[in-house]
Design an enzyme around this catalytic site. Structure first.
Site, PDB file in Angstrom:
ATOM      1  N   VAL A 475      -5.446   5.934   8.883  1.00  0.00           N
ATOM      2  CA  VAL A 475      -4.598   7.093   8.579  1.00  0.00           C
ATOM      3  C   VAL A 475      -5.423   8.376   8.538  1.00  0.00           C
ATOM      4  O   VAL A 475      -5.038   9.403   9.105  1.00  0.00           O
ATOM      5  CB  VAL A 475      -3.847   6.892   7.247  1.00  0.00           C
ATOM      6  CG1 VAL A 475      -3.068   8.153   6.868  1.00  0.00           C
ATOM      7  CG2 VAL A 475      -2.900   5.699   7.345  1.00  0.00           C
ATOM      8  N   LYS A 578      -0.127   4.567  -3.021  1.00  0.00           N
ATOM      9  CA  LYS A 578       1.021   4.356  -3.931  1.00  0.00           C
ATOM     10  C   LYS A 578       0.604   4.046  -5.363  1.00  0.00           C
ATOM     11  O   LYS A 578       1.459   3.929  -6.245  1.00  0.00           O
ATOM     12  CB  LYS A 578       1.895   3.214  -3.402  1.00  0.00           C
ATOM     13  CG  LYS A 578       2.606   3.511  -2.104  1.00  0.00           C
ATOM     14  CD  LYS A 578       3.541   2.394  -1.692  1.00  0.00           C
ATOM     15  CE  LYS A 578       2.793   1.197  -1.148  1.00  0.00           C
ATOM     16  NZ  LYS A 578       2.157   1.444   0.158  1.00  0.00           N
ATOM     17  N   GLU A 605       4.973  12.002   0.198  1.00  0.00           N
ATOM     18  CA  GLU A 605       6.053  11.617   1.107  1.00  0.00           C
ATOM     19  C   GLU A 605       5.827  10.262   1.751  1.00  0.00           C
ATOM     20  O   GLU A 605       6.765   9.486   1.963  1.00  0.00           O
ATOM     21  CB  GLU A 605       6.203  12.687   2.203  1.00  0.00           C
ATOM     22  CG  GLU A 605       7.355  12.459   3.160  1.00  0.00           C
ATOM     23  CD  GLU A 605       8.703  12.488   2.464  1.00  0.00           C
ATOM     24  OE1 GLU A 605       9.275  11.393   2.278  1.00  0.00           O
ATOM     25  OE2 GLU A 605       9.160  13.579   2.095  1.00  0.00           O
ATOM     26  N   VAL A 608       6.748   6.037   0.664  1.00  0.00           N
ATOM     27  CA  VAL A 608       7.898   5.235   1.112  1.00  0.00           C
ATOM     28  C   VAL A 608       8.272   5.694   2.516  1.00  0.00           C
ATOM     29  O   VAL A 608       8.525   6.878   2.735  1.00  0.00           O
ATOM     30  CB  VAL A 608       9.116   5.411   0.182  1.00  0.00           C
ATOM     31  CG1 VAL A 608      10.278   4.554   0.668  1.00  0.00           C
ATOM     32  CG2 VAL A 608       8.767   5.062  -1.256  1.00  0.00           C
ATOM     33  N   LEU A 612       8.740   9.025   7.573  1.00  0.00           N
ATOM     34  CA  LEU A 612      10.160   9.341   7.391  1.00  0.00           C
ATOM     35  C   LEU A 612      10.337  10.295   6.206  1.00  0.00           C
ATOM     36  O   LEU A 612       9.691  10.120   5.171  1.00  0.00           O
ATOM     37  CB  LEU A 612      10.967   8.068   7.139  1.00  0.00           C
ATOM     38  CG  LEU A 612      11.070   7.071   8.302  1.00  0.00           C
ATOM     39  CD1 LEU A 612      11.798   5.813   7.840  1.00  0.00           C
ATOM     40  CD2 LEU A 612      11.798   7.700   9.480  1.00  0.00           C
ATOM     41  N   GLU A 666      -1.339  -6.349   6.085  1.00  0.00           N
ATOM     42  CA  GLU A 666      -2.608  -6.204   5.393  1.00  0.00           C
ATOM     43  C   GLU A 666      -3.589  -7.236   5.963  1.00  0.00           C
ATOM     44  O   GLU A 666      -3.186  -8.158   6.680  1.00  0.00           O
ATOM     45  CB  GLU A 666      -2.414  -6.433   3.891  1.00  0.00           C
ATOM     46  CG  GLU A 666      -1.517  -5.421   3.206  1.00  0.00           C
ATOM     47  CD  GLU A 666      -2.085  -4.021   3.232  1.00  0.00           C
ATOM     48  OE1 GLU A 666      -3.325  -3.874   3.116  1.00  0.00           O
ATOM     49  OE2 GLU A 666      -1.304  -3.064   3.398  1.00  0.00           O
ATOM     50  N   LYS A 681       7.275   0.244  -3.445  1.00  0.00           N
ATOM     51  CA  LYS A 681       8.020   1.324  -2.788  1.00  0.00           C
ATOM     52  C   LYS A 681       9.376   1.534  -3.456  1.00  0.00           C
ATOM     53  O   LYS A 681       9.826   2.677  -3.637  1.00  0.00           O
ATOM     54  CB  LYS A 681       8.199   1.012  -1.304  1.00  0.00           C
ATOM     55  CG  LYS A 681       6.902   1.042  -0.508  1.00  0.00           C
ATOM     56  CD  LYS A 681       7.114   0.606   0.933  1.00  0.00           C
ATOM     57  CE  LYS A 681       5.802   0.591   1.704  1.00  0.00           C
ATOM     58  NZ  LYS A 681       5.971   0.102   3.091  1.00  0.00           N
ATOM     59  N   GLY A 797       2.245   2.297  10.432  1.00  0.00           N
ATOM     60  CA  GLY A 797       1.418   2.749  11.549  1.00  0.00           C
ATOM     61  C   GLY A 797       0.645   3.988  11.168  1.00  0.00           C
ATOM     62  O   GLY A 797       1.112   4.834  10.402  1.00  0.00           O
TER      63      GLY A 797
END
Length: 814
Positions: A475, A578, A605, A608, A612, A666, A681, A797
């Site tokens: 990421v 998270k 954001e 979850v 999106l 994972e 989540k 992703g």
């Protein structure tokens, strides 16, 4: 007539000397030129140390070292310009330094250095600069006239810091008959008193000499040549994103100089302002640069800001007592005694209560000022009419300069806001009577942060976001690529994203200004700075600019426990981690309370749905009065993929293996199939909706039997997973027979009851076709019923998660 002045850095070596000669030649083709020269770089300072320190036999060695600098200089000139009269020049150098040696021997005999001798010693560099330049120009067939500053510039004052009598000096120079085609040379820094003795003009004396000579010769322009392009909006050594000023007024130049700008001294500006001579600051190393022009007042409607400057090593005296109230006499006595003793007062701030006054001065004068004030007010202190003097040390004065600054809207508020963003306290503020400056007093430790913040806010045309990135796995790397790709777009929007730090769990790369994203990986590999929380907190202590953001792209629990500390240091937080939002409700609430109190943003954001817009959509809905009726969603990209494959007839073990290969799961797929990630989540969503629940309150119906927990090795786990293949195939087939599919769904009911389980759904359900790694969230609310609000797309992703983080980053300034 045009006057050129060249400073020591412009004469630092042979190549630069010859470059200056080239500039003089070029200018002389158009009009007559007068030139004022400093000593070569460091020579005057070097000679000054001789008179400042104890004079002993070692001084003669220093004299020889200084002489050798000049000999090497002219040797190099001879090599480059063969016609240069090396022997004649060397002879002059020998004569001058022999004079110095005789002077030093005399000083050794009488055991002290008379005041009148000191300027003779420290001015040798300027005199020799003129002789060397004369010989360079004459060897190029130019006629040269040398003006002797001792006989032509009349000075008033002491030997080491004199002031020029311009009126008398003008008369003297007017009497000199100088051929129009001759180049005029004069040594800077030097003048003569009424007794005809050599004196010097103090700090920046050569610039002052140039301004005086320009006035005496009625020059149409005074060019000051140095090693910078002109006057910048701030000191580029400590402030990034500075830029060149095209034009400033005499008054602005005076204010900039007074409050710390190093380009010109206030004394230099006085004569050119008095005689309305335009001045331009030029760069010897960049002759094509247009420089900065200094001239008459700007247009009255021009409220543009010109710079932010600083003075450090400042102290502030706080003087209070009943004798100050309704008594101008006491205040007058304070400043009369200070003026009489030549103590420089930079700022004066009087309390509205009238019984207190503050003033700022330089730290070096603290002891002497205390001594003279205590002596002057002995009786008042004894009678209790004046309190003990309170002195605040280690201060800095920051000043913002610009035409009509007092009439420009919101300047003071912007200054305070920019400092407040980094928790920098303002100890005092003063407004210049000229309306060209606002000055504030802050702690010295906040200088770098404060001046950068103010400059970014007032002078930089783009909105800057300073990023400290922790986590450069999939990421983090994707985020860096996306921001680099969008640089042109951001530039068009006047947004500049600066990465100040990039770190992983082992080491970090930190730069004061900005890390180049084109080669960050190469530089990161070279970095030797270790990373741990102690090092991180120390680094962050004094590096929080306006819009500074810590981005957490890790899954580290310990790091997530630092968020409150980061926010208190002045940082916004953006996290794809998270852990903080699924920690105890107490910590969850503390983060938000702290962010609200500190006026910082906490954005998550991607907790979850990856990229999106789930959290933002929820916040928008509920802030406008909507209420949840129920929620159902597929919140795991890996389980979306696996259950979609089951529907296609693929065995559970094979579907899981394929998901792992494609990077959906994972490292050990048990973590996905346990359902705990979906529960986390769901917890984030439930809390966002307003339910005060803990993770333990969520009912999780496991996909796998309890015994699978013990298989921590992924290969072993996938092998054992085959034992469940037939069970799940049978369950999928039964659902298919009646037109249904299996999906792993998180649910929230209106009463806050939350559950995570496998559900069998029909084709009318919005989640029916969700597979292949997609996430889908259905919200039934007062506004969205009977048809729900549906958010659907890839929820896993690196690229989509990074895009969500990127979106949060832009929300910092929106």
């Amino acid at each position: 007539m045009k006057l050129l002045k060249f400073g020591g850095t412009s004469l630092a070596n042979a190549k630069k000397f010859l470059c200056v000669a080239d500039i003089i030649e070029k200018k002389n083709k158009k009009e007559q030129i007068a030139v004022v020269l400093s000593a070569p770089a460091k020579i005057t300072n070097y000679l000054a140390t001789i008179i400042e320190n104890k004079i002993d036999d070692e001084v003669l060695k220093k004299i020889n070292l200084a002489k050798n600098i000049f000999i090497e200089l002219i040797q190099d000139i001879k090599r480059i310009q063969p016609l240069f009269p090396y022997e004649n020049t060397k002879s002059t150098i020998e004569i001058e330094f022999n004079k110095l040696k005789k002077i030093i021997n005399g000083i050794l005999l009488i055991k002290q250095c008379p005041e009148g001798i000191k300027p003779i010693i420290i001015s040798r560099g300027e005199i020799l600069s003129v002789d060397i330049m004369k010989n360079i120009l004459q060897s190029r067939n130019h006629e040269v006239t040398i003006l002797n500053p001792v006989t032509n510039l009349l000075s008033i004052g002491n030997y080491l810091d004199s002031t020029i009598d311009i009126k008398e000096s003008k008369k003297r120079i007017k009497k000199i008959n100088i051929d129009q085609k001759n180049i005029i040379l004069m040594a800077g820094f030097i003048a003569g008193n009424k007794e005809g003795e050599l004196v010097v003009l103090g700090r920046n004396g050569s610039d002052y000499s140039a301004a005086i000579l320009a006035s005496c010769l009625n020059a149409k322009c005074c060019e000051i040549w140095t090693d910078v392009d002109g006057v910048l909006t701030a000191d580029p050594r400590i402030v990034s994103n500075t830029y060149l000023l095209d034009y400033i007024s005499y008054q602005e130049a005076m204010e900039l100089s007074y409050f710390g700008a190093k380009v010109l001294h206030p004394r230099t500006i006085e004569p050119i302002s008095q005689f309305q001579i335009p001045c331009v600051i030029k760069n010897t190393n960049n002759t094509e640069s247009k420089g900065t022009w200094i001239g008459k007042e700007n247009n009255p409607s021009d409220n543009s800001l010109k710079g932010v400057t600083y003075l450090d090593n400042i102290i502030m005296f706080n003087i209070s007592g009943s004798c100050l109230k309704d008594s101008g006499n006491t205040i007058a006595r304070i400043f009369t005694i200070l003026s009489r003793e030549s103590m420089k007062i930079i700022l004066i701030i009087q309390s509205s209560s009238e019984n207190q006054i503050n003033f700022c001065t330089f730290e070096k004068d603290i002891d002497y000022i205390l001594l003279i004030l205590k002596k002057e007010f002995t009786l008042e202190i004894k009678e209790g009419l004046l309190n003990d003097f309170n002195i605040v040390k280690n201060l800095t004065i920051l000043s913002v300069i610009g035409s009509n600054i007092s009439e420009k809207n919101n300047i003071a508020s912007k200054i305070f806001s920019s400092l407040g963003s980094s928790k920098i306290n303002v100890l005092a503020i003063a407004h210049g009577s000229s309306k060209h400056s606002i000055s504030i007093v802050i702690k010295k430790e906040n200088l770098l942060q404060g001046i950068q913040n103010i400059h970014n806010t007032l002078f930089f045309k783009k909105t800057i976001i300073n990023v400290f990135l922790i986590g450069i796995g999939g990421v983090g790397k994707a985020l860096l690529k996306q921001i680099l790709k969008q640089e042109k777009f951001l530039d068009q929007k006047n947004i500049k994203i600066q990465f100040r730090m990039i770190a992983n769990s082992k080491k970090l790369l930190f730069l004061k200004n900005s890390i180049n994203l084109n080669n960050w990986e190469e530089n990161f590999k070279k970095s030797k700075e270790k990373f741990n929380l102690t090092i991180l907190n120390e680094l962050l202590k004094n590096t929080c600019d306006s819009n500074s953001v810590i981005i957490d792209c890790t899954s580290d629990y310990i790091l997530s426990k630092q968020y409150i500390s980061f926010i208190k240091k002045g940082f916004h937080i953006i996290t794809s981690n998270k852990k903080a939002n699924t920690d105890s409700l107490k910590y969850y609430s503390e983060i938000r309370t702290t962010a609200l109190k500190e006026n910082k943003k906490f954005l998550y954001e991607t907790n979850v749905g990856a990229g999106l817009p789930v959290i933002n959509t929820l916040q928008s809905l509920f802030s406008t009065g909507d209420c949840l009726i129920s929620f159902k969603g597929i919140l795991s990209g890996s389980l979306s993929f696996i259950f979609g494959k089951l529907e296609e007839g693929v065995l559970l073990s094979e579907a899981t293996k394929e998901a792992k290969k494609l990077g959906f799961t994972e490292p050990n797929p048990f973590d996905d199939l346990s359902g705990i990630d979906v529960a986390r989540k769901l917890l984030v969503l439930a809390r966002e909706i307003g339910y005060s629940i803990e993770l333990k309150d969520i009912s999780i119906e496991p996909i796998l039997p309890e015994r699978f927990k013990k298989y921590q090795n992924s290969e072993e786990f996938l092998f054992k997973l085959k034992e469940l293949d037939s069970f799940f195939s049978e369950r999928v087939n039964k659902a298919r027979d009646i037109g249904n599919v299996l999906r792993f769904i998180g649910s929230i009911e209106k009463n806050g009851k939350c559950s995570v389980k496998i559900e069998e759904i029909n084709s009318n359900n919005p989640l029916y076709k969700v597979k292949n790694g997609e996430n889908a969230l259905t919200f039934y609310t007062n506004y969205y019923q009977p048809i729900p609000l549906v958010l659907r797309g890839y929820g896993a992703g690196n690229d989509v998660t990074a895009s969500g983080v990127f979106s949060d980053l832009l929300r910092i300034i929106l």
